[in-house]
Design an enzyme around this catalytic site. Structure first.
Site, PDB file in Angstrom:
ATOM      1  N   ASP A  14       0.846  -1.185   0.000  1.00 37.49           N
ATOM      2  CA  ASP A  14       0.000   0.000   0.000  1.00 37.49           C
ATOM      3  C   ASP A  14       0.888   1.243   0.000  1.00 37.49           C
ATOM      4  O   ASP A  14       1.667   1.465   0.925  1.00 37.49           O
ATOM      5  CB  ASP A  14      -0.879  -0.020   1.257  1.00 37.49           C
ATOM      6  CG  ASP A  14      -1.811   1.168   1.366  1.00 37.49           C
ATOM      7  OD1 ASP A  14      -1.623   2.168   0.631  1.00 37.49           O
ATOM      8  OD2 ASP A  14      -2.739   1.116   2.189  1.00 37.49           O
ATOM      9  N   ASP A  37      -0.656   9.610  -6.815  1.00 40.17           N
ATOM     10  CA  ASP A  37      -1.752   9.693  -7.788  1.00 40.17           C
ATOM     11  C   ASP A  37      -2.587   8.416  -7.731  1.00 40.17           C
ATOM     12  O   ASP A  37      -2.557   7.598  -8.640  1.00 40.17           O
ATOM     13  CB  ASP A  37      -1.240   9.983  -9.199  1.00 40.17           C
ATOM     14  CG  ASP A  37      -0.334   8.904  -9.747  1.00 40.17           C
ATOM     15  OD1 ASP A  37       0.306   8.207  -8.941  1.00 40.17           O
ATOM     16  OD2 ASP A  37      -0.286   8.739 -10.972  1.00 40.17           O
TER      17      ASP A  37
END
Length: 278
Positions: free
Chosen positions: A142, A163
């Site tokens: 993550d 992003d």
């Protein structure tokens, strides 16, 4: 939760503004010999073949890099960006570099690149696309959490690109919260948040939270290829930059009108603003 693949959208107008800003920031960082870390929280595959079934299904690149490749103007930042893209293509436009490959063009032997990707199909492609350089580290983790584990960096200089795909609506809030946490740990880093304009209210909320956060020196650069709409679909996208290079705003003030002229379908527009001063 892991359905998004950037291969459908590679080279679209959102990629143009994202990667042009990224290239300008990284180029500025190389003005000093001192090493720096580049942290890419949502990396994707790294390089995209525009003849692939994914890219051909949407053909979004035709309205982005496809149009801009015919640019006949003299804006230096646009020319530099196009030269970088052309470096991945022998003659005709066949490949488009994602942010890992854009970053690689600027990372020197003393610099480190950290790339996070969770998608089970994109992760091995990213690993293959970065395997040739030891200084490029790929993590199947993550990226929100990964960023917080890397700041402050040993180099004491860093550029961060965040992003996320924003498929999960909480990503808007999560992006802001994570960047603010990272900034608290390492105030001198340059942090970039890319955002899509699908629902303008979400972007307004992001901006409002950054403005009241206490963080200084925040700029925003946005490219709209059509007017905002309540119908489904992205009409604009932008980059929020904390601690930008001092030359970035002047550069983007000259770049954005050119991009509107080249890429806007109808009611194109741009924003180049200082959200928070120094």
């Amino acid at each position: 939760m892991l359905s998004y693949r950037h291969s459908f959208h590679a080279g679209n107008p959102a990629d143009v503004i994202k990667h042009l800003v990224l290239a300008e920031v990284l180029s500025y960082m190389t003005r000093k010999d001192k090493p720096f870390d580049y942290i890419d929280t949502h990396s994707g595959a790294g390089l995209f073949e525009l003849a692939s079934s994914d890219a051909q299904k949407t053909q979004e690149f035709e309205d982005g890099i496809g149009r801009l490749m015919h640019y006949g103007g003299s804006n230096e930042a646009i020319v530099r960006y196009l030269d970088m893209v052309k470096g991945f293509n022998e003659k005709a436009l066949a490949y488009y570099p994602g942010s890992p490959k854009v970053a690689e063009q600027y990372l020197r032997k003393q610099d480190k690149g950290w790339f996070f990707e969770l998608h089970p199909q994109d992760l091995p492609i990213l690993q293959k696309n970065t395997a040739h350089k030891r200084s490029l580290r790929v993590k199947g983790e993550d990226g929100f959490k990964g960023l917080l584990g890397l700041v402050p960096p040993l180099s004491r200089r860093a550029v961060v690109l965040m992003d996320p795909p924003y498929e999960i609506k909480t990503d808007y809030q999560k992006a802001v919260n994570t960047i603010l946490k990272a900034h608290k740990s390492f105030t001198s880093g340059t942090y970039m948040i890319w955002y899509p304009v699908v629902d303008r209210a979400r972007i307004d909320q992001m901006e409002a939270e950054l403005i009241v956060s206490g963080v200084r020196n925040i700029q925003l650069f946005e490219l709209a290829t059509s007017a905002d709409t309540e119908e489904r679909g992205m009409t604009a996208s932008g980059m929020i930059v904390i601690n930008p290079p001092y030359v970035l705003k002047d550069t983007m003030d000259s770049v954005l009108p050119e991009l509107v002229k080249e890429l806007a379908a109808d009611e194109g527009a741009f924003r180049s603003i200082e959200l928070v001063g120094e």
